[in-house]
Design an enzyme around this catalytic site. Structure first.
Site, PDB file in Angstrom:
ATOM      1  CE  LYS A  22      -1.505   1.584   3.983  1.00 42.47           C
ATOM      2  NZ  LYS A  22      -1.631   3.138   4.322  1.00 42.47           N
ATOM      3  CG  ASN A  23       2.206   2.891   3.532  1.00 41.09           C
ATOM      4  OD1 ASN A  23       1.022   3.136   3.261  1.00 41.09           O
ATOM      5  ND2 ASN A  23       2.644   2.685   4.809  1.00 41.09           N
ATOM      6  NE  ARG A  96      -0.853  12.631   7.831  1.00 38.75           N
ATOM      7  CZ  ARG A  96      -0.703  13.697   8.351  1.00 38.75           C
ATOM      8  NH1 ARG A  96      -1.587  14.344   8.769  1.00 38.75           N
ATOM      9  NH2 ARG A  96       0.417  14.365   7.959  1.00 38.75           N
ATOM     10  CB  CYS A 120      -4.760  10.999  11.722  1.00 40.39           C
ATOM     11  SG  CYS A 120      -3.126  10.270  11.725  1.00 40.39           S
ATOM     12  NE  ARG A 125       0.933  10.315  10.154  1.00 42.07           N
ATOM     13  CZ  ARG A 125       0.442   9.457   9.304  1.00 42.07           C
ATOM     14  NH1 ARG A 125      -0.793   9.051   9.352  1.00 42.07           N
ATOM     15  NH2 ARG A 125       0.932   9.208   8.349  1.00 42.07           N
ATOM     16  N   PRO A 126       2.515  16.614  11.559  1.00 43.37           N
ATOM     17  CG  PRO A 126       4.177  17.985  12.435  1.00 43.37           C
ATOM     18  CD  PRO A 126       3.160  16.693  12.676  1.00 43.37           C
ATOM     19  CB  VAL A 127       3.046  18.620   5.988  1.00 42.80           C
ATOM     20  CG1 VAL A 127       2.156  17.310   5.940  1.00 42.80           C
ATOM     21  CG2 VAL A 127       2.000  19.837   6.116  1.00 42.80           C
ATOM     22  CG  ASP A 128       7.463  20.465  10.465  1.00 41.65           C
ATOM     23  OD1 ASP A 128       6.984  19.384  10.398  1.00 41.65           O
ATOM     24  OD2 ASP A 128       8.169  20.873  11.219  1.00 41.65           O
ATOM     25  CG  LEU A 129      11.104  17.694   8.185  1.00 41.33           C
ATOM     26  CD1 LEU A 129      10.559  18.619   9.452  1.00 41.33           C
ATOM     27  CD2 LEU A 129      11.152  16.006   8.714  1.00 41.33           C
ATOM     28  CG  ASP A 310       3.313   1.553   9.558  1.00 45.48           C
ATOM     29  OD1 ASP A 310       2.535   2.173  10.286  1.00 45.48           O
ATOM     30  OD2 ASP A 310       3.329   1.581   8.509  1.00 45.48           O
ATOM     31  CB  ILE A 332       7.395   6.413  14.738  1.00 45.86           C
ATOM     32  CG1 ILE A 332       8.578   5.775  14.665  1.00 45.86           C
ATOM     33  CG2 ILE A 332       7.185   7.194  13.535  1.00 45.86           C
ATOM     34  CD1 ILE A 332       9.806   6.155  14.027  1.00 45.86           C
ATOM     35  NE  ARG A 402      -7.212   4.979   5.203  1.00 47.54           N
ATOM     36  CZ  ARG A 402      -7.081   6.076   5.627  1.00 47.54           C
ATOM     37  NH1 ARG A 402      -7.212   6.583   6.559  1.00 47.54           N
ATOM     38  NH2 ARG A 402      -5.888   6.555   4.861  1.00 47.54           N
TER      39      ARG A 402
HETATM   40  C1  EPZ Z   1       4.597   6.765   6.568  1.00 53.23           C
HETATM   41  O1  EPZ Z   1       3.903   7.849   7.276  1.00 53.23           O
HETATM   42  C2  EPZ Z   1       3.564   5.879   6.532  1.00 53.23           C
HETATM   43  N1  EPZ Z   1       2.461   5.947   5.770  1.00 53.23           N
HETATM   44  C3  EPZ Z   1       2.998   5.347   7.927  1.00 53.23           C
HETATM   45  O2  EPZ Z   1       2.228   4.172   7.553  1.00 53.23           O
HETATM   46  C4  EPZ Z   1       4.245   4.941   8.794  1.00 53.23           C
HETATM   47  O3  EPZ Z   1       3.840   4.522  10.161  1.00 53.23           O
HETATM   48  C5  EPZ Z   1       5.270   6.001   8.953  1.00 53.23           C
HETATM   49  O4  EPZ Z   1       5.485   6.369   7.365  1.00 53.23           O
HETATM   50  C6  EPZ Z   1       6.475   5.447   9.663  1.00 53.23           C
HETATM   51  O5  EPZ Z   1       7.158   4.586   8.997  1.00 53.23           O
HETATM   52  C7  EPZ Z   1       2.732   6.036   4.314  1.00 53.23           C
HETATM   53  O6  EPZ Z   1       3.681   5.485   3.742  1.00 53.23           O
HETATM   54  C8  EPZ Z   1       1.553   6.404   3.435  1.00 53.23           C
HETATM   55  P1  EPZ Z   1       6.774  10.182   8.589  1.00 53.23           P
HETATM   56  P2  EPZ Z   1       4.723   9.283   7.215  1.00 53.23           P
HETATM   57  O7  EPZ Z   1       6.859  11.248   7.928  1.00 53.23           O
HETATM   58  O8  EPZ Z   1       5.272   9.489   5.853  1.00 53.23           O
HETATM   59  C9  EPZ Z   1       6.965  13.477  12.010  1.00 53.23           C
HETATM   60  C10 EPZ Z   1      -0.028   3.006   7.679  1.00 53.23           C
HETATM   61  O9  EPZ Z   1      -0.605   2.458   8.882  1.00 53.23           O
HETATM   62  N2  EPZ Z   1       6.808  14.540  11.093  1.00 53.23           N
HETATM   63  O10 EPZ Z   1       8.008   9.166   8.311  1.00 53.23           O
HETATM   64  O11 EPZ Z   1       3.464  10.331   7.458  1.00 53.23           O
HETATM   65  C11 EPZ Z   1       5.345  12.541  12.039  1.00 53.23           C
HETATM   66  O12 EPZ Z   1       4.577  13.494  12.743  1.00 53.23           O
HETATM   67  C12 EPZ Z   1       0.773   4.504   8.007  1.00 53.23           C
HETATM   68  O13 EPZ Z   1       0.336   2.460   6.804  1.00 53.23           O
HETATM   69  C13 EPZ Z   1       6.705  15.819  11.366  1.00 53.23           C
HETATM   70  O14 EPZ Z   1       7.034  16.291  12.455  1.00 53.23           O
HETATM   71  O15 EPZ Z   1       5.408   9.163   8.443  1.00 53.23           O
HETATM   72  C14 EPZ Z   1       6.026  11.414  12.678  1.00 53.23           C
HETATM   73  O16 EPZ Z   1       6.110  11.592  14.042  1.00 53.23           O
HETATM   74  C15 EPZ Z   1       0.231   5.194   9.258  1.00 53.23           C
HETATM   75  N3  EPZ Z   1       6.850  16.687  10.112  1.00 53.23           N
HETATM   76  C16 EPZ Z   1       7.547  11.314  12.427  1.00 53.23           C
HETATM   77  O17 EPZ Z   1       8.040  12.843  11.666  1.00 53.23           O
HETATM   78  C17 EPZ Z   1       6.874  16.448   9.034  1.00 53.23           C
HETATM   79  O18 EPZ Z   1       6.902  17.188   7.957  1.00 53.23           O
HETATM   80  C18 EPZ Z   1       7.666  10.308  11.369  1.00 53.23           C
HETATM   81  O19 EPZ Z   1       6.645  10.398  10.175  1.00 53.23           O
HETATM   82  C19 EPZ Z   1       6.766  15.019   8.701  1.00 53.23           C
HETATM   83  C20 EPZ Z   1       6.872  14.056   9.710  1.00 53.23           C
END
Ligand code: EPZ
Length: 429
Positions: A22-23, A96, A120, A125-129, A310, A332, A402
């Site tokens: 999926k991912n 997302r 969620c 889960r911010p998107v600042d990065l 996950d 995480i 999902r």
């Molecule tokens: C991906 O989410 C996966 N989703 C998640 O799977 C998975 O749990 C996660 O990676 C970690 O492996 C998809 O691939 C669609 P991150 P992602 O950015 O990319 C913080 C599932 O069940 N962060 O690596 O959103 C964030 O809040 C899902 O299939 C910021 O602060 O994860 C988290 O604490 C759930 N700012 C950490 O970083 C940002 O701009 C890691 O998140 C981005 C992230």
């Protein structure tokens, strides 16, 4: 709303074919925005999340054809022209990862307006990065009324992107945008998840010049345009791990095929430490567990190649019946223990303090009605139900749909007593 009913106690025997990830699939689908030619994705999982993204991509102008090919389900995606550069809240909110259309739209059309995804259940889960990476590539970003307005009228420009911590989504987003940027981009402290390697492989087949994906430093030499390609989605490592844990929980012998074990080595070695028999094959793994209790082991979630967040909920389900106390640390996401009270309804003994859960193994679980809170949490309840006495009914299974393809069918084929109760058969509480 559908529910899933599990009657615990059946041993599992047989074979389960693993679907495409999926991912990976949803990021690969977004790559179709980068070319006016056809992207053909094979080994595609058919899931609610791929459907959600399909709706958004169609809105943007992508023509999508789903068909059965020789090797299974295929999706053909062609965006001859950009019909819209707006990703509305209604469509981004459902999933997302839809936010990741922002970078490719910017790269292709020089502008985009994409809804912020919002928080969620598993965390803020911010998107600042993501936004910092796009700014580094030369985009102008403004935020108004819940939307990101991004501009790069003269195109994106290669840059050095140094992430302060590892983010899967931000790494993928930077990659998707940088392939069409002018000049060289270096992404440092990149996520190393296998799905990133899969995305880079697909982009390279489309004519991109990406190297180092799968390591902490990714190098991208921008190209003027990308072309069509055919790419097989990588096997789903989280589905693989989930069924491995289900087989260990229920007992018996199950062979998981059409997958790779190198992606879940951290999990498999923890399962072996707990007393599960694991046999690795070229195309998968056999999980075997005879009678007797498993040993409690500790885990801590970490970015790949660490223990996958996950798989944390599913591993916790296994530990509820282990001998001793298992400590599970979630590093995480700040709110990823929502399954704990639900496992408690089945008789599990779990205490949570901050990011740490202590699971004191009990002798048996007892079936009950429980509620799914997110995708991986919901499948942990199914796993617990496989070993609980009597019937467990899991509500809100739309979470499960999902990300798991034909879950009941795959488990039933191995002898599990699992069935879906359609919404109209019962009244939802
Ligand atoms: C991906 O989410 C996966 N989703 C998640 O799977 C998975 O749990 C996660 O990676 C970690 O492996 C998809 O691939 C669609 P991150 P992602 O950015 O990319 C913080 C599932 O069940 N962060 O690596 O959103 C964030 O809040 C899902 O299939 C910021 O602060 O994860 C988290 O604490 C759930 N700012 C950490 O970083 C940002 O701009 C890691 O998140 C981005 C992230």
């Amino acid at each position: 709303m559908d529910r899933i009913a599990i009657t615990g106690g059946a041993r599992l025997e047989g074979e389960i074919p693993i679907s495409g990830a999926k991912n990976s699939a949803i990021k690969l689908m977004a790559a179709s925005l980068l070319t006016d030619q056809q992207l053909r994705l094979t080994n595609m999982p058919r899931l609610a999340d791929t459907r959600f993204l399909g709706q958004l991509l169609r809105r943007l102008g992508v023509e999508i054809v789903e068909q059965d090919g020789e090797g299974g389900a295929e999706t053909l995606l062609t965006m001859r022209e950009v019909a819209s550069t707006i990703a509305p809240y209604d469509l981004v909110r459902q999933m997302r990862a839809s936010f990741n259309v922002l970078g490719p739209l910017l790269a292709r059309a020089g502008q985009a307006k994409v809804s912020l995804p919002g928080g969620c259940t598993i965390g803020a889960r911010p998107v600042d990065l993501h936004l910092d990476a796009l700014r580094a590539l030369g985009a102008t970003i403004d935020l108004h009324e819940g939307y990101v307005y991004a501009q790069a009228a003269r195109g994106l420009v290669g840059a050095e992107i140094d992430f302060p911590f590892v983010s899967v989504g931000a790494t993928e987003h930077a990659l998707l945008a940088a392939v069409l940027a002018r000049g060289h981009t270096q992404i440092r402290n990149a996520a190393r998840e296998p799905e990133i390697g899969d995305l880079a492989d697909c982009l390279n087949k489309m004519g991109a010049r990406v190297s180092g994906a799968g390591t902490a430093t990714i190098e991208i030499e921008g190209v003027d345009r990308l072309h069509g390609a055919t790419h097989a989605v990588l096997p789903d490592r989280i589905e693989t791990g989930t069924f491995a844990l289900a087989a260990a929980m229920a007992g018996g012998e199950v062979r998981l095929t059409n997958t790779r074990t190198d992606f879940i080595e951290t999990l498999l070695s923890k399962m072996e430490e707990a007393g599960v028999h694991v046999t690795r094959h070229n195309d998968g793994v056999t999980i075997k567990r005879d009678g007797g209790r498993l040993r409690a082991v500790e885990i801590e979630t970490d970015p790949y190649p660490g223990f996958a967040t996950d798989l944390q909920a599913q591993f916790m389900a296994l530990m509820t019946l282990a001998d001793g106390e298992s400590v599970i640390r979630e590093t995480i996401f700040e709110n990823r223990f929502m399954h704990v009270p639900e496992l408690g309804r089945l008789g599990a003994d779990i205490g949570v303090a901050g990011g740490e859960a202590r699971v004191r193994g009990v002798e048996s679980l007892e079936g009950a009605q429980v509620m799914a809170t997110d995708l991986r949490a919901s499948v942990s309840l199914v796993i617990a139900g496989l070993a609980a006495r009597g019937e467990t009914i899991v509500g809100r299974v739309y979470h499960l749909d999902r990300g798991f393809e034909r879950l009941e069918e795959k488990l039933s084929a191995c002898g599990a007593q699992v069935r879906r109760i359609k919404g109209e058969e019962v009244e939802d509480a």
